[in-house]
Design a protein around this motif. Structure first.
Motif, PDB file in Angstrom:
ATOM      1  N   THR A 178     -60.172 -44.735 -48.869  1.00 36.43           N
ATOM      2  CA  THR A 178     -59.259 -44.920 -47.064  1.00 36.43           C
ATOM      3  C   THR A 178     -57.906 -43.825 -46.750  1.00 36.43           C
ATOM      4  OG1 THR A 178     -58.527 -46.572 -47.972  1.00 36.43           O
ATOM      5  CG2 THR A 178     -60.182 -47.066 -47.056  1.00 36.43           C
ATOM      6  N   THR A 179     -57.109 -43.979 -45.802  1.00 39.36           N
ATOM      7  CA  THR A 179     -55.609 -43.777 -45.683  1.00 39.36           C
ATOM      8  C   THR A 179     -55.070 -43.943 -46.645  1.00 39.36           C
ATOM      9  OG1 THR A 179     -56.070 -45.251 -43.702  1.00 39.36           O
ATOM     10  CG2 THR A 179     -56.504 -43.144 -42.972  1.00 39.36           C
ATOM     11  N   ASN A 180     -55.499 -45.222 -46.851  1.00 44.36           N
ATOM     12  CA  ASN A 180     -54.378 -46.323 -47.544  1.00 44.36           C
ATOM     13  C   ASN A 180     -54.199 -45.275 -49.409  1.00 44.36           C
ATOM     14  OD1 ASN A 180     -53.532 -48.328 -45.976  1.00 44.36           O
ATOM     15  ND2 ASN A 180     -55.069 -49.342 -46.862  1.00 44.36           N
ATOM     16  N   GLU A 182     -55.023 -41.490 -49.949  1.00 45.44           N
ATOM     17  CA  GLU A 182     -55.067 -40.618 -49.770  1.00 45.44           C
ATOM     18  C   GLU A 182     -52.609 -41.184 -49.184  1.00 45.44           C
ATOM     19  OE1 GLU A 182     -55.735 -38.018 -49.936  1.00 45.44           O
ATOM     20  OE2 GLU A 182     -57.982 -38.805 -50.199  1.00 45.44           O
ATOM     21  N   ALA A 183     -52.566 -42.036 -48.936  1.00 50.27           N
ATOM     22  CA  ALA A 183     -50.562 -42.379 -48.927  1.00 50.27           C
ATOM     23  C   ALA A 183     -50.577 -42.588 -49.865  1.00 50.27           C
ATOM     24  CB  ALA A 183     -51.216 -43.588 -47.820  1.00 50.27           C
ATOM     25  N   LYS A 318     -58.534 -50.600 -41.571  1.00 50.78           N
ATOM     26  CA  LYS A 318     -59.375 -49.255 -40.167  1.00 50.78           C
ATOM     27  C   LYS A 318     -61.144 -50.858 -40.430  1.00 50.78           C
ATOM     28  CE  LYS A 318     -56.129 -47.858 -38.837  1.00 50.78           C
ATOM     29  NZ  LYS A 318     -54.552 -49.226 -40.123  1.00 50.78           N
ATOM     30  N   ASP A 321     -63.649 -47.938 -42.029  1.00 50.68           N
ATOM     31  CA  ASP A 321     -62.733 -48.846 -43.322  1.00 50.68           C
ATOM     32  C   ASP A 321     -64.290 -49.955 -43.857  1.00 50.68           C
ATOM     33  OD1 ASP A 321     -61.820 -46.269 -43.685  1.00 50.68           O
ATOM     34  OD2 ASP A 321     -59.892 -47.478 -43.233  1.00 50.68           O
ATOM     35  N   HIS A 729     -50.760 -34.405 -51.422  1.00 52.16           N
ATOM     36  CA  HIS A 729     -51.088 -34.693 -50.447  1.00 52.16           C
ATOM     37  C   HIS A 729     -50.773 -35.467 -49.272  1.00 52.16           C
ATOM     38  CE1 HIS A 729     -53.318 -35.910 -54.341  1.00 52.16           C
ATOM     39  NE2 HIS A 729     -54.116 -36.391 -54.250  1.00 52.16           N
ATOM     40  N   TYR A 731     -51.006 -37.094 -46.237  1.00 52.31           N
ATOM     41  CA  TYR A 731     -51.396 -38.226 -44.816  1.00 52.31           C
ATOM     42  C   TYR A 731     -51.335 -37.947 -43.310  1.00 52.31           C
ATOM     43  CZ  TYR A 731     -51.293 -43.297 -43.312  1.00 52.31           C
ATOM     44  OH  TYR A 731     -52.004 -44.273 -42.586  1.00 52.31           O
ATOM     45  N   GLU A 732     -52.624 -37.577 -42.921  1.00 53.53           N
ATOM     46  CA  GLU A 732     -52.613 -37.362 -41.748  1.00 53.53           C
ATOM     47  C   GLU A 732     -53.099 -38.678 -40.661  1.00 53.53           C
ATOM     48  OE1 GLU A 732     -55.830 -35.476 -41.858  1.00 53.53           O
ATOM     49  OE2 GLU A 732     -56.018 -33.483 -42.158  1.00 53.53           O
ATOM     50  N   GLY A 733     -52.787 -40.197 -41.268  1.00 51.59           N
ATOM     51  CA  GLY A 733     -52.645 -41.321 -40.677  1.00 51.59           C
ATOM     52  C   GLY A 733     -54.039 -41.966 -40.257  1.00 51.59           C
ATOM     53  N   PRO A 734     -54.105 -43.150 -39.233  1.00 49.72           N
ATOM     54  CA  PRO A 734     -55.321 -43.235 -39.259  1.00 49.72           C
ATOM     55  C   PRO A 734     -56.395 -43.024 -38.139  1.00 49.72           C
ATOM     56  CG  PRO A 734     -53.789 -45.272 -37.946  1.00 49.72           C
ATOM     57  CD  PRO A 734     -53.099 -43.955 -38.844  1.00 49.72           C
TER      58      PRO A 734
END
Length: 750
Positions: A178-180, A182-183, A318, A321, A729, A731-734
């Motif tokens: 998920t985006t988490n 990558e963040a 999300k 996800d 890395h 992070y592009e956001g949701p």
């Protein structure tokens, strides 16, 4: 390079992988389409002469090759007759023989130009061997490669860590990047430390597991902290690449109202990791516990964790996800089709994804085929709805109906221990409990080992360490939540369990239950009195000094102003004084309390400090021993000698372990443009501030002795270089996802 069977991928992931791999081998980018009914097209491109080339992927693990070939000749041929592509490429995850390829080619004629356009498991692996970048691009595939698995298993520092890695890999097929993810990698790359915070079941531990795997696959040695941060400190090697993992570091299933000591040690270890580019440190915590921990532990503020630099808060997943998590769990669940159809009926999966109580832990529970023996397919949706509406009750039937009195006792002891426990220690606690009154009417299996075997895999996890010891832990933290609510108000049962456990963790649990209002102040006072009286009666056998000191500290904290101090406390404090060589973090605190209450004498206290002077390691120990010294009249014989001994020991300890006590980054950030001289001045000011906070009397010579251990030009230059480093890395956001895209994911069925 591995020979893959591609079982770590679900059907959607297999399609993406094949498009990527085969597209690279053809020098073309396959045009892909959103998930859903594909009409026989998973990807396509147009050749230079304008002809359409179609790719179709078949990843049907539960279907035999003979059945698959038969379906290709019926269903797929009809689609091709409508599409009439110039060229048709077919990727199948099954292994294929020469005869199999000829069968398929004949069935799909004239669209198969050559049998080489049919790629089976062996062909895909051959293409992959020449394209390692494709392998790394597909996380779940790469994680199961032979090279990565060897790297992982060779880089677990202890046997329990190796077992932990095996469990992570075994469940990794269900993992969703998920985006988490990558963040968190971004924070780890930049700072070396990440605290993953969130509510129970949101996926903190799973995310942390895979962050650790990411670094282990890159050559980092892996160490999982089980009890306290001192385990990590003992394994720390400044020269080697290491990743440390501390799950639920402020409390297992409920708030552990820690005294400042452990919080300080964790903060110092964070600093130590952050200042070493060869280290990573991953921690998880429930949001509520982390928030309260910052108030309880001064050093969290002192260590800059309150600035949220290290924190990644998982507030909610999300919808897409959630959809992928649910889809993955269904795909790998071994659920009978009749159960799956109940989820697909009227698109009920939407209700699961949108439910306010959705979390990965609960999804794992409701898709676990082994737990559905008593639920028919017709009742499956009712089971799901009830589990989502009241998540804590998922353990009610297994606990009440499927366990006897002895099994329930073992579960209760595990929960009240508050964390992992050696099987031998649990056995001793279990048999101590059975010797207490009111156990004669117990029914069921009395024998300890048979009960452990039955509980393992349902309520317990059992890990055999490299030295042969067995470690028992709760199968799922939500078990603790359920048990505490179930026994809330049963103070007598709680007391008997604590009389039996006699572990440091159990003392922390008592404090936790008090903080969370499961026990009143008077309840805690009565339990502590009973435990201290039992200890004195048994002449402190079967327990260690750390347990005794922690229990006395709790007793001290729960006393009311008008409470009478029990006689047994004198013997207990004398026991602590006489075992100074086994100094613990609570010892100075309770000795100071005993001194102020007139229970112990100043001379005995000075002797205790002298015997403990070389065992003072942490910031908090230094602070508490200074407070203790301030409570003793300086006219006492040998006071000056012991005062100086403690000061010398503390200064040397700080100098030898500089980065654990002093934040270099703070000093250098104040002197970014001022050069080495300003950096040294800033560093001196911070050292003076920390020595004052500890309570040490110091001179300029003491400060210089500490600073001389740092190569300031080298460290300052390294700081300036790292301050501007780009992380690996981004992070592009949701991404906003529509309900139609979720429907498309599930539309093809399973």
């Amino acid at each position: 390079m591995s020979d893959y069977d591609f079982r770590s991928l679900n059907d959607k992931e297999f399609e993406i992988f094949c498009s990527d791999l085969i597209g690279d081998s053809h020098g073309q980018r396959f045009e892909r389409f959103k998930p859903g009914k594909d009409g026989g097209v998973d990807g396509r491109y147009f050749s230079s002469d304008g002809d359409e080339v179609i790719l179709q992927c078949k990843h049907q693990l539960g279907t035999s090759l003979a059945q698959l070939i038969k379906k290709l000749g019926s269903d797929e041929k009809i689609k091709l007759d409508k599409l009439k592509p110039k060229r048709y490429l077919l990727a199948i995850s099954h292994p294929l023989s020469r005869h199999n390829k000829k069968q398929i080619s004949d069935l799909l004629a004239p669209y198969i130009q050559a049998e080489s356009d049919i790629l089976g498991m062996e062909d895909l692996n051959d293409l992959l061997r020449a394209r390692p970048k494709i392998e790394k691009r597909h996380y779940k595939l790469w994680m199961h490669s032979t090279a990565v698995l060897e790297q992982i298993y060779n880089n677990a520092i202890l046997g329990r860590s190796a077992h932990s890695l095996e469990e992570i890999i075994a469940s990794s097929s269900r993992y969703v990047v998920t985006t988490n993810h990558e963040a968190a990698l971004q924070i780890l790359d930049r700072l070396g430390v990440v605290i993953i915070a969130g509510e129970p079941g949101v996926g903190k531990t799973t995310l942390a597991d895979h962050l650790c795997l990411h670094y282990v696959a890159k050559g980092f040695a892996y160490f999982r902290v089980v009890n306290d941060i001192r385990e990590a400190e003992s394994a720390f090697d400044s020269e080697s690449k290491q990743v440390f993992y501390f799950d639920d570091f402020l409390g297992r299933n409920y708030l552990e109202a820690l005294g400042g000591h452990e919080g300080n040690q964790i903060t110092m270890f964070m600093r130590r990791v952050a200042s070493n580019k060869n280290k990573r440190f991953v921690l998880t915590s429930r949001s509520t516990i982390l928030n309260q921990g910052k108030f309880l532990i001064d050093n969290f503020d002192h260590g800059n964790t309150q600035k949220n630099e290290y924190e990644l808060r998982i507030k909610s997943l999300k919808d897409i996800d959630k959809a992928h998590i649910l889809y993955n769990h269904i795909w790998y669940s071994n659920l009978d089709d009749s159960y799956i159809e109940e989820l697909y009926l009227n698109k009920r999966y939407r209700d699961v994804i949108a439910h306010k109580n959705f979390n990965p832990r609960l999804i794992s529970y409701i898709t676990d085929a082994t737990r559905l023996e008593s639920n028919s397919a017709a009742n499956y949706w009712q089971f799901i709805s009830q589990s989502l509406s009241n998540p804590s009750q998922v353990w009610e039937n297994p606990f009440n109906a499927q366990q006897d009195d002895y099994g329930r006792l073992l579960i209760l002891l595990m929960v009240l221990n508050g964390g992992p426990i050696e099987e031998k220690i649990l056995s001793e606690a279990y048999h101590r409990f059975l010797l207490l009154p009111r156990c004669r009417n117990f029914k069921g299996r009395h024998e300890f080992q048979s009960s452990i075997r039955l509980l393992t895999g349902s309520f317990f996890n059992r890990t055999v360490l490299s030295d042969g010891r067995s470690l028992i832990d709760l199968f799922n933290p939500s078990i603790g939540d359920y048990i505490l609510k179930r026994y809330s108000g049963d103070v007598d049962t709680f007391q008997r369990c604590f009389q039996s456990l006699l572990t440091l963790r159990s003392v922390i649990t008592i404090r936790s239950l008090w903080a969370d209002k499961y026990l009143s102040q008077d309840d805690v006072h009565n339990i502590c009195e009973k435990l201290i009286k039992d200890l004195e009666k048994d002449q402190f056998g079967n327990v260690d000094s750390e347990y005794i000191s922690a229990l006395c500290a709790l007793y001290k904290d729960c006393l009311r102003e008008d409470s009478k101090i029990i006689d047994e406390i004198s013997c207990t404090l004398l026991y602590i004084l006489n075992n100074g060589a086994e100094i613990t973090d609570h010892s100075f605190e309770v000795v100071e309390w005993g001194l102020k209450r007139g229970i112990i004498e100043p001379m005995a206290t000075l002797s205790f400090i002298e015997s403990s002077a070389n065992s003072i390691y942490s910031y908090t120990q230094m602070k508490t021993v200074q407070s203790l010294l301030a409570s003793i009249p300086n006219s006492e014989p040998n006071y000056s000698k012991i005062f100086e001994l403690v000061k010398i020991s503390s200064i040397e300890q700080i100098a030898d372990n500089f980065s654990e006590f002093i934040d270099l980054n703070e000093a250098f950030s104040n002197a970014r443009d001022g050069g080495d001289e300003e950096a040294e001045d800033s560093l001196a000011q911070i050292v003076e501030r920390e020595l004052s906070n500890i309570g040490l009397e110091f001179t300029g010579e003491d400060v210089n002795q500490i600073i001389e251990t740092v190569d300031i030009p080298y460290e300052f230059e390294k700081y300036l270089m790292n301050a501007y480093d780009d992380c690996d890395h981004e992070y592009e956001g949701p991404v906003k996802i529509s309900i139609d895209e979720i429907d498309d994911l599930f539309d093809r069925g399973l």
